[in-house]
Scaffold this motif. Sequence first.
Motif, PDB file in Angstrom:
ATOM      1  N   GLU A   1       0.845  -1.195   0.000  1.00 29.51           N
ATOM      2  CA  GLU A   1       0.000   0.000   0.000  1.00 29.51           C
ATOM      3  C   GLU A   1       0.879   1.243   0.000  1.00 29.51           C
ATOM      4  OE1 GLU A   1      -2.517   1.525   3.521  1.00 29.51           O
ATOM      5  OE2 GLU A   1      -3.929   0.287   2.363  1.00 29.51           O
TER       6      GLU A   1
ATOM      7  N   GLY B   1       1.294   5.303   0.828  1.00 36.42           N
ATOM      8  CA  GLY B   1       0.778   6.396   1.649  1.00 36.42           C
ATOM      9  C   GLY B   1       1.792   6.787   2.685  1.00 36.42           C
TER      10      GLY B   1
ATOM     11  N   THR C   1       3.549   6.820   6.162  1.00 33.20           N
ATOM     12  CA  THR C   1       3.664   5.794   7.205  1.00 33.20           C
ATOM     13  C   THR C   1       3.285   6.382   8.551  1.00 33.20           C
ATOM     14  OG1 THR C   1       5.996   6.320   7.556  1.00 33.20           O
ATOM     15  CG2 THR C   1       5.481   4.623   5.924  1.00 33.20           C
ATOM     16  N   GLN C   2       2.726   5.547   9.441  1.00 33.03           N
ATOM     17  CA  GLN C   2       2.286   5.968  10.768  1.00 33.03           C
ATOM     18  C   GLN C   2       3.311   5.515  11.791  1.00 33.03           C
ATOM     19  OE1 GLN C   2      -0.462   7.807  11.139  1.00 33.03           O
ATOM     20  NE2 GLN C   2      -0.984   7.677   8.970  1.00 33.03           N
TER      21      GLN C   2
ATOM     22  N   ARG D   1       3.604  10.917  11.206  1.00 32.51           N
ATOM     23  CA  ARG D   1       3.488  10.401   9.843  1.00 32.51           C
ATOM     24  C   ARG D   1       4.762  10.748   9.095  1.00 32.51           C
ATOM     25  NH1 ARG D   1      -1.812  11.660   6.876  1.00 32.51           N
ATOM     26  NH2 ARG D   1      -0.957  13.763   6.808  1.00 32.51           N
TER      27      ARG D   1
ATOM     28  N   GLU E   1       0.118  12.953  -1.103  1.00 30.07           N
ATOM     29  CA  GLU E   1      -1.161  12.550  -0.528  1.00 30.07           C
ATOM     30  C   GLU E   1      -2.297  13.439  -1.022  1.00 30.07           C
ATOM     31  OE1 GLU E   1      -2.287  11.238   3.916  1.00 30.07           O
ATOM     32  OE2 GLU E   1      -1.951  13.400   3.685  1.00 30.07           O
TER      33      GLU E   1
ATOM     34  N   THR F   1      -9.013   9.182   0.665  1.00 32.46           N
ATOM     35  CA  THR F   1      -8.183   8.782   1.801  1.00 32.46           C
ATOM     36  C   THR F   1      -6.739   9.237   1.659  1.00 32.46           C
ATOM     37  OG1 THR F   1      -7.648   6.660   0.773  1.00 32.46           O
ATOM     38  CG2 THR F   1      -9.641   6.754   2.129  1.00 32.46           C
TER      39      THR F   1
ATOM     40  N   ARG G   1      -4.529   7.458   0.335  1.00 37.04           N
ATOM     41  CA  ARG G   1      -3.733   6.235   0.322  1.00 37.04           C
ATOM     42  C   ARG G   1      -4.158   5.367  -0.861  1.00 37.04           C
ATOM     43  NH1 ARG G   1      -0.893   5.631   4.831  1.00 37.04           N
ATOM     44  NH2 ARG G   1      -0.523   3.414   4.433  1.00 37.04           N
TER      45      ARG G   1
END
Length: 434
Positions: A135, A137, A139-140, A205, A239, A254, A256
């Motif tokens: 995926e 997007g 990263t957290q 993030r 994003e 989203t 992502r």
Amino acid sequence: MFTEEKADGDTVAAPDAHPAPRRRRSRTLLVATACAVVTAVAVVGALGLGGGGEAPAAPPREGSTVAVARTVLAERTKVEGTLGYGTATPLPVKATGTVTWLPEAGSTAGRGDTLLRVDDRPVVLLYGTLPMYRELGLTQGAGAEPGAETGADTGAGTGADTGADTGAGTNTAPPAASAPPGKPAADPAAPAAPPAPTTPPSPSRHPLHGMDVLQFESNLAALGYRGFTVDEDFTSATERAVERWQQALGLPETGRVGLGDIVYAPGRIRLGKAGVRLGAAAGDNALTYTGTTRKVVVDASAQDASWAVRGTEVTVGLPDGTPVRGKVASVGGEATAPEGADGPPTVPVTVTVADQRALGRLESGPVTVEYVGRRRENVLAVPVAALVALAEGGHGLETEDGRFVTARTGLFADGMVEVSGPALREGLKVRIPR
């Protein structure tokens, strides 16, 4: 004996003339003359044939004549091939769910087009060689970003915790605080005010890094989305561009990109027959594809495939006889035995056709491929029909005046044959016998 009559009527005897010997002398003279003529002819023949000279010309036979030409001969060979779009390849569809829409077989798709819909979500085609494997997007992270929410943490950890610990340890009521002048004192029996709520630290993030990010951002920019840098980092700017792209697709914004949202292919593709039905579960065999350009595949004999070299020019013969120029694009590296038949192993040879319009509307079918083998330049040549077999062996040519000359043969090609010999020259007229 004969008699002679006188004038007075008397008859007298005359001497015998002996005529028989004179007739014999006439016959002898004729025989001698004939022998002399035959002897003269024999002498002339001996003079003409002796000492390696050419034989006298015989009366020419019927037939047309051609000139010995100096030309280029090329050995051409035809093999069978199949016109089509090449071998179909499965599309790596990673979306999970129920197939709700499928394209028609034979339709084409380009960058940004929807290949199929799974759970009514579009699966989009983008260009690239790296498959979608994760995926995309931001990263957290687990901890707070440096410097964030420091004051709240400090205040909550000093006054509130200390006071609570102190009061809990003594089990006696704290002394009543004196009220300021003009204000009533606080009632010690009143309940304590609840502590002020604290904000939990938000996860940090971070940009996602990798070549797959560069590939995706290159496609996003090619689709007309801006405001981010095309590089290997998926940032907050990327994003925001993804959210605009999702809005155009009718998807939740989203920011992502899911694992099953994209399928990569090398370029524009032609879709084959679907491997699933509507309502079935999506999978790797849901769709197959080929390129959009027609090509020819030849199963060439591995023993006679020396002509199959990348870049070799060939001629493709269509079913209606139309010749089309082609070029060898690739040669398989593994030989396989023919299925269901005895024969030599073959290797696949792919021939491309630059002028697709020359193929007309024909999309598939059997064709012929003609290639040039041996080639001879600047040689003397005549039609094969002009060759005659000599009694002493070998071949010869009959000249226009009926003479026969020896001809050594070389390459046979296109109905012509290479010839050589001391008596042959360019322009010499030779006969093609009937």
